[in-house]
Write a protein that holds these residues in place. Structure first.
Motif, PDB file in Angstrom:
ATOM      1  N   PHE A   1       0.832  -1.204   0.000  1.00 50.77           N
ATOM      2  CA  PHE A   1       0.000   0.000   0.000  1.00 50.77           C
ATOM      3  C   PHE A   1       0.866   1.254   0.000  1.00 50.77           C
ATOM      4  CE2 PHE A   1      -3.841  -2.246   1.995  1.00 50.77           C
ATOM      5  CZ  PHE A   1      -4.560  -2.191   0.814  1.00 50.77           C
ATOM      6  N   TRP A   2       1.879   1.272   0.884  1.00 51.53           N
ATOM      7  CA  TRP A   2       2.720   2.466   0.998  1.00 51.53           C
ATOM      8  C   TRP A   2       3.641   2.624  -0.204  1.00 51.53           C
ATOM      9  CZ3 TRP A   2       1.229   6.255   3.650  1.00 51.53           C
ATOM     10  CH2 TRP A   2       0.573   6.088   4.865  1.00 51.53           C
TER      11      TRP A   2
ATOM     12  N   TYR B   1       2.850   1.764  -3.262  1.00 53.45           N
ATOM     13  CA  TYR B   1       1.947   2.310  -4.278  1.00 53.45           C
ATOM     14  C   TYR B   1       1.681   3.790  -4.014  1.00 53.45           C
ATOM     15  CZ  TYR B   1      -2.452   3.272  -6.689  1.00 53.45           C
ATOM     16  OH  TYR B   1      -3.446   3.841  -7.464  1.00 53.45           O
ATOM     17  N   ASP B   2       1.463   4.128  -2.743  1.00 54.59           N
ATOM     18  CA  ASP B   2       1.183   5.519  -2.395  1.00 54.59           C
ATOM     19  C   ASP B   2       2.382   6.406  -2.642  1.00 54.59           C
ATOM     20  OD1 ASP B   2       0.486   7.949  -0.706  1.00 54.59           O
ATOM     21  OD2 ASP B   2      -1.284   6.705  -0.367  1.00 54.59           O
TER      22      ASP B   2
ATOM     23  N   TYR C   1      -1.090   9.395  -3.428  1.00 52.49           N
ATOM     24  CA  TYR C   1      -2.512   9.522  -3.119  1.00 52.49           C
ATOM     25  C   TYR C   1      -2.731  10.128  -1.734  1.00 52.49           C
ATOM     26  CZ  TYR C   1      -7.434   8.330  -2.550  1.00 52.49           C
ATOM     27  OH  TYR C   1      -8.782   8.398  -2.335  1.00 52.49           O
ATOM     28  N   THR C   2      -1.823   9.825  -0.797  1.00 55.07           N
ATOM     29  CA  THR C   2      -1.944  10.328   0.576  1.00 55.07           C
ATOM     30  C   THR C   2      -0.853  11.375   0.822  1.00 55.07           C
ATOM     31  OG1 THR C   2      -2.726   8.142   1.253  1.00 55.07           O
ATOM     32  CG2 THR C   2      -2.082   9.658   3.000  1.00 55.07           C
TER      33      THR C   2
ATOM     34  N   SER D   1      -2.855  13.842   6.945  1.00 56.57           N
ATOM     35  CA  SER D   1      -3.460  13.393   5.696  1.00 56.57           C
ATOM     36  C   SER D   1      -4.848  13.977   5.504  1.00 56.57           C
ATOM     37  CB  SER D   1      -3.535  11.858   5.654  1.00 56.57           C
ATOM     38  OG  SER D   1      -2.253  11.312   5.581  1.00 56.57           O
TER      39      SER D   1
ATOM     40  N   ARG E   1      -6.320  13.413   2.713  1.00 59.22           N
ATOM     41  CA  ARG E   1      -6.944  12.357   1.917  1.00 59.22           C
ATOM     42  C   ARG E   1      -6.183  11.063   2.193  1.00 59.22           C
ATOM     43  NH1 ARG E   1      -6.303  13.823  -3.852  1.00 59.22           N
ATOM     44  NH2 ARG E   1      -4.249  12.874  -3.597  1.00 59.22           N
TER      45      ARG E   1
ATOM     46  N   ASN F   1      -5.957   6.608   1.965  1.00 64.61           N
ATOM     47  CA  ASN F   1      -6.369   5.381   1.288  1.00 64.61           C
ATOM     48  C   ASN F   1      -7.292   4.610   2.224  1.00 64.61           C
ATOM     49  OD1 ASN F   1      -6.528   2.764   0.188  1.00 64.61           O
ATOM     50  ND2 ASN F   1      -4.515   2.970  -0.769  1.00 64.61           N
TER      51      ASN F   1
ATOM     52  N   LEU G   1      -6.255   1.171   3.305  1.00 64.85           N
ATOM     53  CA  LEU G   1      -5.212   1.161   4.336  1.00 64.85           C
ATOM     54  C   LEU G   1      -5.835   1.348   5.714  1.00 64.85           C
ATOM     55  CD1 LEU G   1      -2.190   1.185   5.083  1.00 64.85           C
ATOM     56  CD2 LEU G   1      -2.224   3.663   4.733  1.00 64.85           C
TER      57      LEU G   1
ATOM     58  N   TYR H   1     -14.296  10.460   5.066  1.00 61.59           N
ATOM     59  CA  TYR H   1     -14.363   9.799   3.762  1.00 61.59           C
ATOM     60  C   TYR H   1     -15.766   9.901   3.176  1.00 61.59           C
ATOM     61  CZ  TYR H   1     -14.111   6.161   0.187  1.00 61.59           C
ATOM     62  OH  TYR H   1     -14.176   5.480  -1.005  1.00 61.59           O
TER      63      TYR H   1
END
Length: 202
Positions: free
Chosen positions: A40-41, A43-44, A49-50, A107, A109, A111, A114, A155
Motif C-alpha cells: 500500500f505504501w 503504491y502511495d 494519493y496520501t 493526511s 486524503r 487510502n 489502508l 471519507y
C-alpha cells in the motif's frame, strides 16, 4: 516518512514474523498481512494519493496516538516484564497506533483500504489480550475506535457531495452507533481482563 513506513512494514513482515515468529503456525499469514500494508505504501509513494500535509484537525488525538507507542514498553515494565518479553515501539500493534496518529495529523486524503487494514489489525490485537494475555494491546484497540470514526466520517463526507443532507446525517449516525458499540465492547472486555488478572494474582 513513506519510506520509513515501508521499512517498518517490511521489517515486521520479513524479520518479526518470518524470522522471530517462525515457530508460530500462522506467522506466514500475518507476514502477508503486513506485506500488503507495505505494498500500500509503496503504491502511495508512487502515485502520492496520501499527501503528508498538516490538516490542523484532531491535533490533540493525533499527537497522543503518535506518542502512544512509547507507552508500550512502560506498560510492560509496570507489569514486571523485561527484554525480550516486553513490547516495544516497533512491534505490529505499536506501529499501527503510530500510523493511525500520523494519518490523522497529516493526511487530508487517505487510502480507505489502508484504514480498513489498520482497523482490522486493531481487532486482531484486541483478541490477543485474551489468548496471549497482552493488555498493552488495549491501547491499539482503544485508539482504533476514534480513528475509525474520524476516517470514515471524513471519507463519506467527501463522497456525499451529491447526496441529501438527510442521507449524510444518517450515515454519520450509523458510524457513531457502530463505533460506540465497538467502544463499549472494548471497555467491557478490558474490565473483564483486569478482573481476571486481579483474581489470578490473588
Amino acid at each position: 516518512m513513506k519510506l520509513y513506513l515501508i521499512f517498518l512494514n517490511v521489517w515486521i513482515a520479513a524479520v518479526y514474523y518470518m524470522i522471530y515468529c517462525e515457530p508460530r503456525s500462522y506467522n506466514s499469514a500475518l507476514a502477508g498481512f503486513w506485506g500488503i500494508m507495505a505494498i500500500f505504501w509503496i503504491y502511495d509513494l508512487k502515485v502520492n494519493y496520501t499527501p503528508f500535509d498538516r490538516t490542523h484537525k484532531h491535533t490533540a488525538l493525533a499527537v497522543l496516538l503518535c506518542m502512544l507507542p512509547l507507552a508500550y514498553p512502560l506498560f510492560s515494565i509496570i507489569r514486571g516484564m523485561s527484554f525480550p518479553m516486553m513490547t516495544s515501539p516497533v512491534m505490529p500493534c505499536s506501529v499501527a497506533v503510530f500510523t493511525i496518529g500520523l494519518l490523522l495529523a497529516f493526511s487530508k486524503r487517505v487510502n480507505i483500504f489502508l484504514v480498513m487494514f489498520l482497523c482490522h489489525w486493531a481487532l486482531i490485537g484486541f483478541t490477543k489480550t485474551y489468548f496471549f494475555h497482552i493488555p498493552e494491546d488495549f491501547l491499539l484497540a482503544s485508539s482504533a475506535v476514534p480513528g475509525l470514526y474520524l476516517f470514515f466520517k471524513e471519507y463519506t463526507a467527501s463522497h456525499l457531495h451529491t447526496s441529501t443532507l438527510f442521507r449524510a446525517r444518517m450515515i454519520n449516525l450509523a458510524l457513531i452507533i457502530a463505533c460506540g458499540a465497538i467502544g463499549v465492547l472494548f471497555m467491557i472486555s478490558m474490565v473483564c481482563e483486569l478482573a481476571q488478572e486481579q483474581a489470578l494474582s490473588k
